[in-house]
Design an enzyme around this catalytic site. Structure first.
Site, PDB file in Angstrom:
ATOM      1  N   CYS A  99     -18.832  43.277  74.598  1.00 47.81           N
ATOM      2  CA  CYS A  99     -20.280  43.054  74.548  1.00 47.81           C
ATOM      3  C   CYS A  99     -20.937  43.071  75.938  1.00 47.81           C
ATOM      4  O   CYS A  99     -21.081  44.128  76.515  1.00 47.81           O
ATOM      5  CB  CYS A  99     -20.582  41.780  73.782  1.00 47.81           C
ATOM      6  SG  CYS A  99     -22.259  41.790  73.139  1.00 47.81           S
TER       7      CYS A  99
ATOM      8  N   HIS B  75     -17.288  40.941  69.032  1.00 46.55           N
ATOM      9  CA  HIS B  75     -17.148  39.651  69.678  1.00 46.55           C
ATOM     10  C   HIS B  75     -16.070  38.783  69.072  1.00 46.55           C
ATOM     11  O   HIS B  75     -15.610  39.040  67.981  1.00 46.55           O
ATOM     12  CB  HIS B  75     -18.457  38.891  69.472  1.00 46.55           C
ATOM     13  CG  HIS B  75     -19.267  38.833  70.705  1.00 46.55           C
ATOM     14  ND1 HIS B  75     -18.780  38.333  71.875  1.00 46.55           N
ATOM     15  CD2 HIS B  75     -20.545  39.202  70.942  1.00 46.55           C
ATOM     16  CE1 HIS B  75     -19.743  38.387  72.777  1.00 46.55           C
ATOM     17  NE2 HIS B  75     -20.817  38.922  72.248  1.00 46.55           N
TER      18      HIS B  75
HETATM   19  N1  GLN Z   1     -26.857  40.232  76.647  1.00 49.18           N
HETATM   20  C1  GLN Z   1     -26.348  41.341  75.945  1.00 49.18           C
HETATM   21  C2  GLN Z   1     -27.210  41.786  74.772  1.00 49.18           C
HETATM   22  O1  GLN Z   1     -27.864  40.989  74.141  1.00 49.18           O
HETATM   23  C3  GLN Z   1     -24.947  41.055  75.490  1.00 49.18           C
HETATM   24  C4  GLN Z   1     -24.891  39.836  74.646  1.00 49.18           C
HETATM   25  C5  GLN Z   1     -23.539  39.460  74.253  1.00 49.18           C
HETATM   26  O2  GLN Z   1     -22.569  39.540  75.028  1.00 49.18           O
HETATM   27  N2  GLN Z   1     -23.480  38.973  73.026  1.00 49.18           N
HETATM   28  O3  GLN Z   1     -27.222  42.960  74.469  1.00 49.18           O
END
Ligand code: GLN
Length: 246
Positions: A101, A197
């Site tokens: 992510c 994730h």
């Molecule tokens: N900040 C990034 C987004 O929202 C990644 C978020 C995350 O790692 N869940 O795209």
């Protein structure tokens, strides 16, 4: 029955910035790597590098870069500039990387948000732009890396464009990189970048074994992983596919 293999193999996992990139229990991926090594008699250890630590990539066999909020990514981006050259050498030398992510976005050239542009490591020719709304749901992919469909969870505001690179998988259910291309994540050399994730590796043991295998091949020239009893993981996978793909 977990079967043992050669005792003299060892792998070192580097966990980059667990103090900043640590959403949704991405650390569970490390626990899974460690377990699936030790069940096979492969010595495994993990070094956590916090944001002020020096990173010696020559000592690492697998690198994990987790997810983070935009704010944390902004902070990490400054730290990454210092290690960029060494990280790039590691990647080009077929070093194994799992980037999840926020970590996946940071592999690319940049992540453009409404509050500014976060410079990436530029290790892979991809870029990310914040879109309207967040893409949040369970997700299922067919990845060329394994037979079992890959199941996971995604939650991101960024849309990632991978150009001519290979995706980690084709989306069977969910949004993936940008909700339009039908692609999820990216594969480059021994790097996997993905939006999936949390317990990606415990849920998808074949991906975990792929990373271990690539790391052993790079270090020892070959790898013959003893099979493990993955019936429970298989059942959980089938359950999710039936639930989502009805
Ligand atoms: N900040 C990034 C987004 O929202 C990644 C978020 C995350 O790692 N869940 O795209």
């Amino acid at each position: 029955m977990k079967r043992a293999m050669k005792r003299d193999m060892e792998l070192t996992i580097g966990h980059l910035y667990p103090d900043l990139l640590n959403l949704y229990g991405d650390r569970g991926n490390i626990a899974c790597l460690m377990k699936r090594c030790t069940w096979r008699g492969i010595h495994a250890r993990t070094i956590g590098f916090e944001s002020e630590d020096e990173v010696d990539f020559s000592a690492l066999d697998i690198v994990l870069l987790g997810g983070g909020s935009d704010r944390e990514q902004m902070l990490v981006c400054e730290k990454l500039k210092k290690i960029r050259r060494d990280f790039q050498d590691y990647v080009e030398d077929n070093g194994v990387v799992l980037a999840v992510c926020g970590g996946y976005q940071l592999l690319g050239k940049y992540y453009k948000t409404k509050d500014g542009t976060i410079e990436g490591l530029d290790l892979v020719d991809i870029y990310t732009e914040q879109g309207e709304g967040r893409l949040i749901d369970n997700i299922i992919l067919k990845s060329p890396l394994c037979e079992m469909p890959v199941v996971g969870f995604e939650n991101h505001g960024g849309r990632t464009y991978i150009g001519k690179n290979r995706p980690f998988g084709k989306v069977l259910y969910g949004s993936g990189n940008d909700s339009e291309s039908g692609c999820e994540g990216v594969l480059y050399k021994n790097v996997i970048g993905t939006y999936l994730h949390g317990p990606l590796l415990p849920k998808n043991p074949q991906i975990c074994d792929h990373l271990i295998k690539k790391a052993l091949e790079r270090k020892y020239g070959s790898a013959d992983l003893a099979p493990l009893d993955d019936r429970q993981e298989q059942e959980a996978n089938t359950y999710m596919i039936k639930r989502l793909m009805r």
